[in-house]
Scaffold this active site. Structure first.
Site, PDB file in Angstrom:
ATOM      1  NE  ARG A 191      -3.920  -2.348   1.825  1.00  0.00           N
ATOM      2  CZ  ARG A 191      -4.655  -2.974   2.721  1.00  0.00           C
ATOM      3  NH1 ARG A 191      -4.530  -2.654   4.001  1.00  0.00           N
ATOM      4  NH2 ARG A 191      -5.506  -3.908   2.364  1.00  0.00           N
ATOM      5  CG  HIS A 192       0.803   5.803  -1.772  1.00  0.00           C
ATOM      6  ND1 HIS A 192       1.432   6.778  -1.044  1.00  0.00           N
ATOM      7  CD2 HIS A 192       1.030   6.111  -3.080  1.00  0.00           C
ATOM      8  CE1 HIS A 192       2.009   7.640  -1.857  1.00  0.00           C
ATOM      9  NE2 HIS A 192       1.781   7.251  -3.104  1.00  0.00           N
ATOM     10  CG  ASN A 193       5.511   4.555   1.124  1.00  0.00           C
ATOM     11  OD1 ASN A 193       5.304   4.315  -0.058  1.00  0.00           O
ATOM     12  ND2 ASN A 193       6.427   3.914   1.831  1.00  0.00           N
ATOM     13  CG  LEU A 194       3.833   9.550   1.955  1.00  0.00           C
ATOM     14  CD1 LEU A 194       4.623  10.622   1.233  1.00  0.00           C
ATOM     15  CD2 LEU A 194       4.017   9.662   3.455  1.00  0.00           C
TER      16      LEU A 194
END
Length: 391
Positions: free
Chosen positions: A225-228
């Site tokens: 999943r995306h970090n941010l």
């Protein structure tokens, strides 16, 4: 006519990064003369033998080239390289640190022979600085540049599943050569270009770099999943996995109302904007997956289409050869090779007249005699060079 049909490239190359750049040049019509070691060749030839007796890497990045064998340590082999350089527009090399200069094949010597020559060196860390003499391979640089530290799960860092450093270097080298050719049209002069794999991958590391420089915190690893950004990444459905990419508040509201059928969730104070969704990602992601896991993949996709929320299916690599988009757009082509025909993907940029036509992955030294004959050498002279170990 292909855009680079008038360009001749001499490639003292091995491994991945430079061969990737020159394969793209060959795809667009350049004559690429790949110089390999006699009897051994580019060591990428022997990474494996899975593609009709050839290595996966070599098959990927060497189609459309001419292979010649030259012993660069032999004085007559070095002289052959100089003679070829007189006839070429581009010379590109990724020999070991300082090797080209020690062989008398560095940029000063070669550009003195041919002032219009574009000479390109790809190094691991650059020609200056404390790391200039260090050997550098993709995995080593993934570690040195922080790629491994930024990839994987919170519990376990990971390398990427493909040679991302080599690919970055190869693509910047490809772009640099095109820029230098364009500049030469204006100036009439050659150019020396230097690119390091370290600099190439660090350009791609700007987001993690900026994050740690401006927060003082380690860059968070978040697995798939995306970090941010939340929600952004794969979520389990009843019979498969869907990849979500919610980039703005409008998409978030439509996702809640149409996909989750809970419009009030969009205004929950814990999830009202991306910053708060990021802070409370564990509870939100668990809840989304709980909801989607009760629904078949086809129904989740239908709702996402209705909501106009970006998504894709998470596929296994085994599914890609039959991907419907590749089939519909005729993206596969047949490439000849010493082991027989191989299905490969076409050059990614499409334009009328830019189809390179039939291509072949060369056998080791397949074009040595042809290329040397173009220099004016007779069969007897070529035979003598072979007996002397120069080719």
């Amino acid at each position: 006519m292909l855009p680079l049909a008038h360009i001749r490239v001499l490639a003292l190359e091995q491994a991945v990064a430079v061969p990737l750049a020159t394969r793209h040049l060959a795809d667009m019509g350049a004559e690429v003369i790949k110089v390999e070691r006699p009897k051994v060749g580019d060591f990428a030839r022997t990474y494996d033998s899975l593609v009709r007796g050839q290595s996966t890497y070599f098959a990927w990045i060497n189609r459309g080239k001419k292979s010649i064998t030259v012993n660069l340590k032999h004085p007559k082999g070095q002289e052959l390289i100089r003679e070829l350089a007189r006839t070429c527009d581009v010379l590109v090399q990724n020999l070991g640190p300082g090797a080209a200069q020690r062989l008398g094949l560095g940029p000063q010597e070669m550009m003195a022979i041919n002032p219009r020559l574009i000479y390109c060196s790809l190094t691991g860390y650059g020609s200056t600085g404390p790391y200039r003499d260090k050997k550098a391979y993709d995995l080593l640089l993934q570690g040195e540049a922080g790629v491994i530290a930024a990839t994987g799960t919170p519990e376990a860092p990971a390398k990427t599943g493909m040679s991302i450093v080599d690919i970055a270097g190869g693509m910047y080298l490809f772009a640099g050569i095109l820029l230098a050719l364009l500049e030469r049209e204006r100036t009439g002069k050659g150019r020396y270009l230097e690119l390091s794999l370290f600099d190439a991958i660090l350009e791609w590391m700007h987001v993690p770099l900026l994050y740690v420089m401006h927060t003082g915190r380690p860059f968070p690893r978040s697995g798939q999943r995306h970090n941010l950004i939340v929600p952004y990444g794969p979520y389990l459905c009843r019979d498969g996995t869907i990849n979500l990419a919610i980039q703005n508040q409008d998409e978030w509201r439509r996702f809640c109302a149409i996909v989750l059928e809970e419009p009030g969730l969009a205004d929950d104070p814990r999830y009202a904007d991306n910053q708060r969704r990021l802070e409370n990602r564990h509870s939100l992601e668990s809840y989304i997956e709980q909801k989607l896991s009760t629904l078949p993949l086809v129904e989740v996709a239908r709702r996402l289409d209705e909501a106009d929320v970006p998504y894709a299916i998470v596929r296994d690599v085994t599914e890609l050869p039959c991907h419907p988009q590749l089939q519909a757009r005729s993206r596969w082509m047949e490439v000849d090779s010493p082991g027989g025909p191989i299905a490969m993907l076409r050059f990614p940029i499409e334009a009328d007249g830019w189809d390179p036509g039939p291509q072949r992955i060369p056998a080791l030294g397949e074009h040595t005699r042809q290329v040397l004959a173009q220099l004016g050498l007779s069969d007897q002279e070529i035979d003598q060079l072979e007996r002397e170990g120069a080719i």
